[in-house]
Design a protein around this motif. Structure first.
Motif, PDB file in Angstrom:
ATOM      1  N   MET A 141     -16.924  33.227 -51.476  1.00  0.00           N
ATOM      2  CA  MET A 141     -18.243  33.237 -50.839  1.00  0.00           C
ATOM      3  C   MET A 141     -18.255  34.214 -49.684  1.00  0.00           C
ATOM      4  SD  MET A 141     -19.074  29.115 -50.721  1.00  0.00           S
ATOM      5  CE  MET A 141     -20.698  29.388 -50.030  1.00  0.00           C
ATOM      6  N   MET A 142     -19.356  34.957 -49.565  1.00  0.00           N
ATOM      7  CA  MET A 142     -19.544  35.890 -48.450  1.00  0.00           C
ATOM      8  C   MET A 142     -20.971  35.818 -47.955  1.00  0.00           C
ATOM      9  SD  MET A 142     -17.656  39.478 -49.328  1.00  0.00           S
ATOM     10  CE  MET A 142     -15.892  39.578 -49.664  1.00  0.00           C
ATOM     11  N   SER A 143     -21.134  35.987 -46.655  1.00  0.00           N
ATOM     12  CA  SER A 143     -22.460  36.079 -46.052  1.00  0.00           C
ATOM     13  C   SER A 143     -22.376  36.987 -44.830  1.00  0.00           C
ATOM     14  CB  SER A 143     -22.971  34.700 -45.633  1.00  0.00           C
ATOM     15  OG  SER A 143     -24.173  34.823 -44.894  1.00  0.00           O
ATOM     16  N   PRO A 144     -23.416  37.798 -44.592  1.00  0.00           N
ATOM     17  CA  PRO A 144     -23.428  38.621 -43.378  1.00  0.00           C
ATOM     18  C   PRO A 144     -23.771  37.814 -42.139  1.00  0.00           C
ATOM     19  CG  PRO A 144     -25.454  38.952 -44.605  1.00  0.00           C
ATOM     20  CD  PRO A 144     -24.583  38.061 -45.438  1.00  0.00           C
ATOM     21  N   HIS A 145     -23.987  36.517 -42.308  1.00  0.00           N
ATOM     22  CA  HIS A 145     -24.323  35.646 -41.180  1.00  0.00           C
ATOM     23  C   HIS A 145     -23.253  34.574 -41.047  1.00  0.00           C
ATOM     24  CE1 HIS A 145     -28.306  37.467 -41.037  1.00  0.00           C
ATOM     25  NE2 HIS A 145     -28.367  37.293 -42.346  1.00  0.00           N
ATOM     26  N   GLY A 146     -22.507  34.610 -39.957  1.00  0.00           N
ATOM     27  CA  GLY A 146     -21.480  33.614 -39.711  1.00  0.00           C
ATOM     28  C   GLY A 146     -21.845  32.744 -38.527  1.00  0.00           C
ATOM     29  N   GLY A 147     -20.950  31.810 -38.234  1.00  0.00           N
ATOM     30  CA  GLY A 147     -21.156  30.950 -37.087  1.00  0.00           C
ATOM     31  C   GLY A 147     -22.101  29.799 -37.342  1.00  0.00           C
ATOM     32  N   ILE A 148     -22.586  29.665 -38.590  1.00  0.00           N
ATOM     33  CA  ILE A 148     -23.463  28.565 -38.947  1.00  0.00           C
ATOM     34  C   ILE A 148     -22.952  27.979 -40.244  1.00  0.00           C
ATOM     35  CG2 ILE A 148     -25.518  29.489 -37.820  1.00  0.00           C
ATOM     36  CD1 ILE A 148     -26.427  30.545 -40.509  1.00  0.00           C
ATOM     37  N   GLU A 149     -23.544  26.872 -40.671  1.00  0.00           N
ATOM     38  CA  GLU A 149     -23.064  26.190 -41.867  1.00  0.00           C
ATOM     39  C   GLU A 149     -23.669  26.827 -43.121  1.00  0.00           C
ATOM     40  OE1 GLU A 149     -24.041  22.142 -41.137  1.00  0.00           O
ATOM     41  OE2 GLU A 149     -22.428  21.862 -39.689  1.00  0.00           O
ATOM     42  N   VAL A 150     -23.253  28.048 -43.392  1.00  0.00           N
ATOM     43  CA  VAL A 150     -23.842  28.765 -44.524  1.00  0.00           C
ATOM     44  C   VAL A 150     -23.522  28.093 -45.846  1.00  0.00           C
ATOM     45  CG1 VAL A 150     -23.872  30.994 -43.349  1.00  0.00           C
ATOM     46  CG2 VAL A 150     -21.841  30.311 -44.611  1.00  0.00           C
ATOM     47  N   GLU A 151     -22.400  27.364 -45.902  1.00  0.00           N
ATOM     48  CA  GLU A 151     -22.051  26.717 -47.160  1.00  0.00           C
ATOM     49  C   GLU A 151     -23.035  25.629 -47.542  1.00  0.00           C
ATOM     50  OE1 GLU A 151     -19.340  24.833 -43.996  1.00  0.00           O
ATOM     51  OE2 GLU A 151     -20.439  26.682 -44.352  1.00  0.00           O
ATOM     52  N   ASP A 152     -23.856  25.177 -46.583  1.00  0.00           N
ATOM     53  CA  ASP A 152     -24.874  24.167 -46.865  1.00  0.00           C
ATOM     54  C   ASP A 152     -26.245  24.799 -47.130  1.00  0.00           C
ATOM     55  OD1 ASP A 152     -23.060  22.154 -46.564  1.00  0.00           O
ATOM     56  OD2 ASP A 152     -23.443  21.904 -44.439  1.00  0.00           O
ATOM     57  N   GLU A 153     -26.285  26.109 -47.191  1.00  0.00           N
ATOM     58  CA  GLU A 153     -27.549  26.804 -47.388  1.00  0.00           C
ATOM     59  C   GLU A 153     -27.436  27.721 -48.604  1.00  0.00           C
ATOM     60  OE1 GLU A 153     -28.864  28.622 -43.760  1.00  0.00           O
ATOM     61  OE2 GLU A 153     -28.118  26.982 -42.543  1.00  0.00           O
TER      62      GLU A 153
ATOM     63  N   LEU B 218     -18.434  41.413 -54.219  1.00  0.00           N
ATOM     64  CA  LEU B 218     -19.270  40.727 -53.247  1.00  0.00           C
ATOM     65  C   LEU B 218     -19.438  41.534 -51.961  1.00  0.00           C
ATOM     66  CD1 LEU B 218     -18.075  37.024 -53.633  1.00  0.00           C
ATOM     67  CD2 LEU B 218     -20.058  38.123 -54.657  1.00  0.00           C
ATOM     68  N   SER B 219     -18.382  42.167 -51.502  1.00  0.00           N
ATOM     69  CA  SER B 219     -18.488  42.965 -50.279  1.00  0.00           C
ATOM     70  C   SER B 219     -19.454  44.135 -50.464  1.00  0.00           C
ATOM     71  CB  SER B 219     -17.117  43.469 -49.836  1.00  0.00           C
ATOM     72  OG  SER B 219     -16.522  44.289 -50.820  1.00  0.00           O
ATOM     73  N   ALA B 220     -19.548  44.653 -51.686  1.00  0.00           N
ATOM     74  CA  ALA B 220     -20.477  45.746 -51.967  1.00  0.00           C
ATOM     75  C   ALA B 220     -21.931  45.299 -51.824  1.00  0.00           C
ATOM     76  CB  ALA B 220     -20.228  46.293 -53.366  1.00  0.00           C
ATOM     77  N   ARG B 221     -22.168  43.983 -51.839  1.00  0.00           N
ATOM     78  CA  ARG B 221     -23.520  43.456 -51.702  1.00  0.00           C
ATOM     79  C   ARG B 221     -23.888  43.180 -50.245  1.00  0.00           C
ATOM     80  NH1 ARG B 221     -23.462  38.508 -55.861  1.00  0.00           N
ATOM     81  NH2 ARG B 221     -25.451  38.089 -54.775  1.00  0.00           N
ATOM     82  N   MET B 222     -22.939  43.351 -49.340  1.00  0.00           N
ATOM     83  CA  MET B 222     -23.180  43.110 -47.930  1.00  0.00           C
ATOM     84  C   MET B 222     -23.858  44.325 -47.289  1.00  0.00           C
ATOM     85  SD  MET B 222     -22.039  40.015 -47.320  1.00  0.00           S
ATOM     86  CE  MET B 222     -22.661  39.604 -48.972  1.00  0.00           C
ATOM     87  N   PRO B 223     -24.454  44.167 -46.094  1.00  0.00           N
ATOM     88  CA  PRO B 223     -24.997  45.322 -45.370  1.00  0.00           C
ATOM     89  C   PRO B 223     -23.920  46.392 -45.175  1.00  0.00           C
ATOM     90  CG  PRO B 223     -25.725  43.287 -44.347  1.00  0.00           C
ATOM     91  CD  PRO B 223     -24.715  42.903 -45.392  1.00  0.00           C
TER      92      PRO B 223
ATOM     93  N   ARG C 141     -19.494  46.114 -45.183  1.00  0.00           N
ATOM     94  CA  ARG C 141     -18.813  46.217 -46.474  1.00  0.00           C
ATOM     95  C   ARG C 141     -17.315  46.442 -46.330  1.00  0.00           C
ATOM     96  NH1 ARG C 141     -23.418  50.147 -49.169  1.00  0.00           N
ATOM     97  NH2 ARG C 141     -25.088  48.551 -49.154  1.00  0.00           N
ATOM     98  N   LYS C 142     -16.927  47.426 -45.538  1.00  0.00           N
ATOM     99  CA  LYS C 142     -15.504  47.744 -45.393  1.00  0.00           C
ATOM    100  C   LYS C 142     -14.735  46.609 -44.704  1.00  0.00           C
ATOM    101  CE  LYS C 142     -12.417  51.453 -43.779  1.00  0.00           C
ATOM    102  NZ  LYS C 142     -11.626  50.710 -42.778  1.00  0.00           N
ATOM    103  N   PRO C 143     -15.195  46.106 -43.545  1.00  0.00           N
ATOM    104  CA  PRO C 143     -14.425  45.026 -42.902  1.00  0.00           C
ATOM    105  C   PRO C 143     -14.347  43.760 -43.757  1.00  0.00           C
ATOM    106  CG  PRO C 143     -16.501  45.419 -41.751  1.00  0.00           C
ATOM    107  CD  PRO C 143     -16.304  46.555 -42.676  1.00  0.00           C
ATOM    108  N   MET C 144     -15.387  43.423 -44.480  1.00  0.00           N
ATOM    109  CA  MET C 144     -15.337  42.206 -45.289  1.00  0.00           C
ATOM    110  C   MET C 144     -14.448  42.396 -46.510  1.00  0.00           C
ATOM    111  SD  MET C 144     -19.076  40.422 -44.931  1.00  0.00           S
ATOM    112  CE  MET C 144     -18.374  38.843 -45.394  1.00  0.00           C
ATOM    113  N   ARG C 145     -14.445  43.581 -47.055  1.00  0.00           N
ATOM    114  CA  ARG C 145     -13.530  43.848 -48.170  1.00  0.00           C
ATOM    115  C   ARG C 145     -12.086  43.787 -47.689  1.00  0.00           C
ATOM    116  NH1 ARG C 145     -14.579  48.763 -48.924  1.00  0.00           N
ATOM    117  NH2 ARG C 145     -12.636  49.650 -48.141  1.00  0.00           N
ATOM    118  N   GLU C 146     -11.804  44.410 -46.549  1.00  0.00           N
ATOM    119  CA  GLU C 146     -10.448  44.394 -46.011  1.00  0.00           C
ATOM    120  C   GLU C 146     -10.002  42.971 -45.679  1.00  0.00           C
ATOM    121  OE1 GLU C 146     -10.386  46.958 -42.658  1.00  0.00           O
ATOM    122  OE2 GLU C 146     -10.356  48.824 -43.842  1.00  0.00           O
ATOM    123  N   ALA C 147     -10.882  42.223 -45.045  1.00  0.00           N
ATOM    124  CA  ALA C 147     -10.536  40.846 -44.672  1.00  0.00           C
ATOM    125  C   ALA C 147     -10.252  40.017 -45.914  1.00  0.00           C
ATOM    126  CB  ALA C 147     -11.659  40.224 -43.853  1.00  0.00           C
TER     127      ALA C 147
END
Length: 380
Positions: free
Chosen positions: A111-123, A148-153, A157-163
């Protein structure tokens, strides 16, 4: 079991992942020489921030006050016995990344989302929450991370793919059931760091993971149930410190059944217990230990035993129960035992010869009803 954030981060740092430097502090410990940072309650649940268990501090006075305030809190039934103090991170974005194991299907949900710090797994209906389930295989997970990282802003994309790629070895190294980074901090230059993490491991894998065993044994006060299982070879979990009925059972299923039945009748079970009678080997030590824990419960009104005897004879179990009761005189609550299986009549004779300190029933429903009847009325 869910590891504490501090330990999860230490494990990830050992594998080279970027984690803010942090120190674990218990009551009475000397505070680290930092002037500002974050004080974070160490409990194996989410929602710490909403409960006041995460505090931003800007000077030494605020640090001391923050530590004192958070230590001793209770968050979702978990007492805060330690805090993690870590430095601040400059960032421009908070993202979300997780791997979740579906053991039954041998699959992993990424799972990936460009919005962290909230309960995204419940949304799950959010358009920007990207998910994909793939085979439990590093290459398959890596390919999912790429997609999935390619679908991010673009900036993420690069930091989420690396992470994602760097987290895959950690997921397999610790046989994780869940590895969640929320938030994943992304800096202006595109570098990233782990802001918070949840790492859930399979306790059945501990025999293969000496690093995890060492972590639990070192912090046995923070992992009481897991440390107990490692040391004693059985499962015991305190469910409700104010619970009024203590349980001594063999078999996780039997224990869960009792818990469900008692809750349905308006009672509050004190504990879960799978004591595993097949490992007694003529020694009442396990029974003594569990009875001592139950006796320490401030509101115990009754004790319910549920033993199904197969290889272990009920006569032997009865003999060990009497020895354990003699060793734990502080356990004053009436005891009801549901006995069924091999050696029932011998068990009855042994209990009777000891003065009938245990009421024996063979029917589960009658045993539950009797244990409740022998306790004080349920709290209103």
């Amino acid at each position: 079991m869910m590891l504490l954030e501090h330990d999860a981060k230490e494990l990830l740092a050992e594998l080279g992942l970027p984690v803010p430097q942090g120190t674990l502090v218990r009551k009475g410990d000397t505070l680290p020489l930092v002037t500002q940072g974050v004080v974070k309650a160490q409990v194996p649940v989410g929602g710490r921030g909403k409960a006041g268990g995460i505090r931003l501090v800007r000077d030494r006075v605020a640090l001391r006050e923050g530590v004192d305030a958070v230590l001793g809190m209770s968050i979702k039934g978990h007492a805060v016995q330690a805090v993690r103090i870590e430095g601040l991170i400059d960032f421009v974005s908070e993202a979300y990344l997780s791997f979740t194991l579906d053991a039954a299907q041998a699959m992993v949900t990424v799972m990936m989302s460009p919005h962290g710090g909230i309960e995204v797994e419940d949304e799950s209906t959010r358009e920007d929450l990207a998910t994909e389930s793939v085979a439990l295989d590093p290459d398959a997970i890596r390919a999912a991370v790429e997609r999935l990282s390619a679908r991010m802003p673009e900036a993420l994309r690069k930091p989420m793919r690396e992470a994602g790629e760097k987290l895959i070895p950690a997921f397999f190294e610790h046989e994780a059931m869940l590895l969640e980074i929320n938030p994943l901090f992304v800096r202006a230059d595109g570098s990233w760091a782990i802001g918070d993490t949840k790492l859930a491991i399979d306790e059945n894998a501990l025999a293969r993971r000496p690093r995890l065993v060492s972590l639990i044994e070192t912090n046995a006060d923070l992992y009481r149930e897991a440390a107990l299982k490692l040391a004693q070879g059985f499962d015991y979990v305190e469910l409700d410190p104010q619970g009024d009925i203590g349980l001594i059972t063999t078999g996780a299923g039997l224990s869960m059944q009792l818990i469900d039945e008692l809750v349905a009748r308006g009672r509050s079970p004190f504990n879960f217990c799978d004591i595993r009678t097949g490992q007694f080997k003529g020694d009442p030590a396990r029974l003594i230990q569990v009875m001592q824990w139950i006796a320490a419960g401030p509101n115990i009104k009754s004790v319910l035993i549920n033993f199904f005897a197969g290889h272990t004879n009920l006569g032997e179990i009865a003999r060990l129960l009497i020895l354990a009761l003699d060793a734990v005189p502080e356990l004053k609550a009436p005891i009801t035992a549901r006995f069924i299986g091999n050696g029932l009549e011998e068990a009855r004779e042994i209990i009777a010869a000891a003065g009938d300190p245990i009421a024996i029933e063979t029917d589960l429903e009658r045993a539950i009803d009797l244990a409740i009847a022998r306790a004080e009325p349920a709290h209103v």
